[in-house]
Design a protein around this motif. Structure first.
Motif, PDB file in Angstrom:
ATOM      1  N   LEU A 150       0.825  -1.207   0.000  1.00 50.60           N
ATOM      2  CA  LEU A 150       0.000   0.000   0.000  1.00 50.60           C
ATOM      3  C   LEU A 150       0.864   1.263   0.000  1.00 50.60           C
ATOM      4  CD1 LEU A 150      -2.833   1.176   0.070  1.00 50.60           C
ATOM      5  CD2 LEU A 150      -2.860   0.822   2.549  1.00 50.60           C
ATOM      6  N   VAL A 151       1.970   1.232   0.728  1.00 50.87           N
ATOM      7  CA  VAL A 151       2.891   2.375   0.730  1.00 50.87           C
ATOM      8  C   VAL A 151       3.335   2.691  -0.699  1.00 50.87           C
ATOM      9  CG1 VAL A 151       5.190   3.164   1.428  1.00 50.87           C
ATOM     10  CG2 VAL A 151       3.732   2.027   3.100  1.00 50.87           C
ATOM     11  N   GLY A 152       3.729   1.669  -1.420  1.00 51.12           N
ATOM     12  CA  GLY A 152       4.201   1.878  -2.791  1.00 51.12           C
ATOM     13  C   GLY A 152       3.136   2.439  -3.708  1.00 51.12           C
ATOM     14  N   HIS A 153       1.943   1.903  -3.610  1.00 55.11           N
ATOM     15  CA  HIS A 153       0.865   2.391  -4.486  1.00 55.11           C
ATOM     16  C   HIS A 153       0.424   3.800  -4.097  1.00 55.11           C
ATOM     17  CE1 HIS A 153       0.503  -1.126  -6.928  1.00 55.11           C
ATOM     18  NE2 HIS A 153       0.302  -1.915  -5.878  1.00 55.11           N
ATOM     19  N   ALA A 154       0.460   4.109  -2.814  1.00 57.66           N
ATOM     20  CA  ALA A 154       0.106   5.472  -2.384  1.00 57.66           C
ATOM     21  C   ALA A 154       1.131   6.469  -2.917  1.00 57.66           C
ATOM     22  CB  ALA A 154       0.012   5.545  -0.867  1.00 57.66           C
ATOM     23  N   ALA A 155       2.399   6.081  -2.883  1.00 55.83           N
ATOM     24  CA  ALA A 155       3.450   6.965  -3.398  1.00 55.83           C
ATOM     25  C   ALA A 155       3.253   7.243  -4.884  1.00 55.83           C
ATOM     26  CB  ALA A 155       4.826   6.348  -3.144  1.00 55.83           C
ATOM     27  N   GLU A 156       2.689   6.267  -5.590  1.00 58.17           N
ATOM     28  CA  GLU A 156       2.436   6.411  -7.022  1.00 58.17           C
ATOM     29  C   GLU A 156       1.033   6.949  -7.316  1.00 58.17           C
ATOM     30  OE1 GLU A 156       3.284   2.615  -8.755  1.00 58.17           O
ATOM     31  OE2 GLU A 156       5.367   2.660  -8.091  1.00 58.17           O
ATOM     32  N   ARG A 157       0.271   7.227  -6.247  1.00 57.85           N
ATOM     33  CA  ARG A 157      -1.077   7.799  -6.354  1.00 57.85           C
ATOM     34  C   ARG A 157      -2.012   6.908  -7.185  1.00 57.85           C
ATOM     35  NH1 ARG A 157      -1.194  12.925  -4.524  1.00 57.85           N
ATOM     36  NH2 ARG A 157      -2.948  13.498  -5.823  1.00 57.85           N
ATOM     37  N   ARG A 158      -1.958   5.630  -6.923  1.00 58.48           N
ATOM     38  CA  ARG A 158      -2.759   4.656  -7.668  1.00 58.48           C
ATOM     39  C   ARG A 158      -4.007   4.316  -6.856  1.00 58.48           C
ATOM     40  NH1 ARG A 158       1.205   0.359 -10.277  1.00 58.48           N
ATOM     41  NH2 ARG A 158      -0.454   0.318 -11.801  1.00 58.48           N
ATOM     42  N   GLN A 159      -5.063   5.041  -7.099  1.00 55.60           N
ATOM     43  CA  GLN A 159      -6.309   4.958  -6.330  1.00 55.60           C
ATOM     44  C   GLN A 159      -6.894   3.546  -6.292  1.00 55.60           C
ATOM     45  OE1 GLN A 159      -7.767   7.505  -4.611  1.00 55.60           O
ATOM     46  NE2 GLN A 159      -9.655   6.461  -4.047  1.00 55.60           N
ATOM     47  N   GLN A 160      -7.070   2.936  -7.444  1.00 54.08           N
ATOM     48  CA  GLN A 160      -7.721   1.630  -7.496  1.00 54.08           C
ATOM     49  C   GLN A 160      -6.933   0.583  -6.710  1.00 54.08           C
ATOM     50  OE1 GLN A 160      -8.807   0.198 -11.376  1.00 54.08           O
ATOM     51  NE2 GLN A 160      -9.250  -1.851 -10.641  1.00 54.08           N
ATOM     52  N   GLU A 161      -5.618   0.578  -6.893  1.00 52.91           N
ATOM     53  CA  GLU A 161      -4.790  -0.387  -6.174  1.00 52.91           C
ATOM     54  C   GLU A 161      -4.849  -0.134  -4.669  1.00 52.91           C
ATOM     55  OE1 GLU A 161      -3.980   1.185  -8.926  1.00 52.91           O
ATOM     56  OE2 GLU A 161      -3.161  -0.281 -10.347  1.00 52.91           O
ATOM     57  N   CYS A 162      -4.860   1.134  -4.286  1.00 63.13           N
ATOM     58  CA  CYS A 162      -4.962   1.482  -2.859  1.00 63.13           C
ATOM     59  C   CYS A 162      -6.298   0.991  -2.291  1.00 63.13           C
ATOM     60  CB  CYS A 162      -4.816   2.988  -2.655  1.00 63.13           C
ATOM     61  SG  CYS A 162      -3.128   3.605  -2.906  1.00 63.13           S
ATOM     62  N   GLU A 163      -7.364   1.191  -3.031  1.00 63.92           N
ATOM     63  CA  GLU A 163      -8.681   0.733  -2.575  1.00 63.92           C
ATOM     64  C   GLU A 163      -8.695  -0.782  -2.390  1.00 63.92           C
ATOM     65  OE1 GLU A 163     -11.597   2.213  -5.332  1.00 63.92           O
ATOM     66  OE2 GLU A 163     -11.252   4.296  -4.724  1.00 63.92           O
ATOM     67  N   GLU A 164      -8.097  -1.502  -3.336  1.00 64.27           N
ATOM     68  CA  GLU A 164      -8.061  -2.961  -3.237  1.00 64.27           C
ATOM     69  C   GLU A 164      -7.263  -3.415  -2.019  1.00 64.27           C
ATOM     70  OE1 GLU A 164      -6.547  -4.288  -7.010  1.00 64.27           O
ATOM     71  OE2 GLU A 164      -8.337  -3.584  -8.086  1.00 64.27           O
ATOM     72  N   LEU A 165      -6.148  -2.772  -1.762  1.00 66.34           N
ATOM     73  CA  LEU A 165      -5.310  -3.161  -0.629  1.00 66.34           C
ATOM     74  C   LEU A 165      -5.952  -2.797   0.701  1.00 66.34           C
ATOM     75  CD1 LEU A 165      -1.881  -2.317  -2.198  1.00 66.34           C
ATOM     76  CD2 LEU A 165      -2.671  -4.587  -1.478  1.00 66.34           C
ATOM     77  N   VAL A 166      -6.630  -1.666   0.765  1.00 72.22           N
ATOM     78  CA  VAL A 166      -7.354  -1.324   1.985  1.00 72.22           C
ATOM     79  C   VAL A 166      -8.460  -2.355   2.221  1.00 72.22           C
ATOM     80  CG1 VAL A 166      -8.873   0.398   3.070  1.00 72.22           C
ATOM     81  CG2 VAL A 166      -6.738   1.116   1.981  1.00 72.22           C
TER      82      VAL A 166
END
Length: 96
Positions: A65-81
């Motif tokens: 999640l840290v990595g995807h947040a750094a890249e501002r990847r909303q969908q991936e962040c939602e999936e990981l949350v």
């Protein structure tokens, strides 16, 4: 999901899990605001502590999640949350 946890953590683990459930709420709010900085900060904190509490899966989710947040990847962040929520819902500690 049963997770083997060191018996020495038996007294503090419930408080740790409650704290991560609170973090989950903050992550969901941050997702709604697209506040990737907040997602990154919270995820780093969870990733940094999860392993020491025997929560390897939670640590792996948080690190990703840290990595995807750094890249501002909303969908991936939602999936990981969502994965974090699922994990916190089904995790059952087995103290050894």
């Amino acid at each position: 999901m049963i997770v083997e946890i060191d018996r020495d953590l038996q007294d503090v683990l419930p408080r740790y899990i409650r704290g991560r459930q609170e973090d989950l709420g903050y992550l969901q709010l941050a997702l709604g605001r697209k506040d990737f900085s907040a997602i990154e900060v919270i995820s780093k904190r969870v990733a940094g502590t999860a392993q020491s509490y025997g929560m390897t899966v939670l640590g792996e989710i948080s690190t990703e999640l840290v990595g995807h947040a750094a890249e501002r990847r909303q969908q991936e962040c939602e999936e990981l949350v969502g994965k974090m929520r699922d994990f916190l819902t089904v995790v059952r500690p087995k103290f050894v």
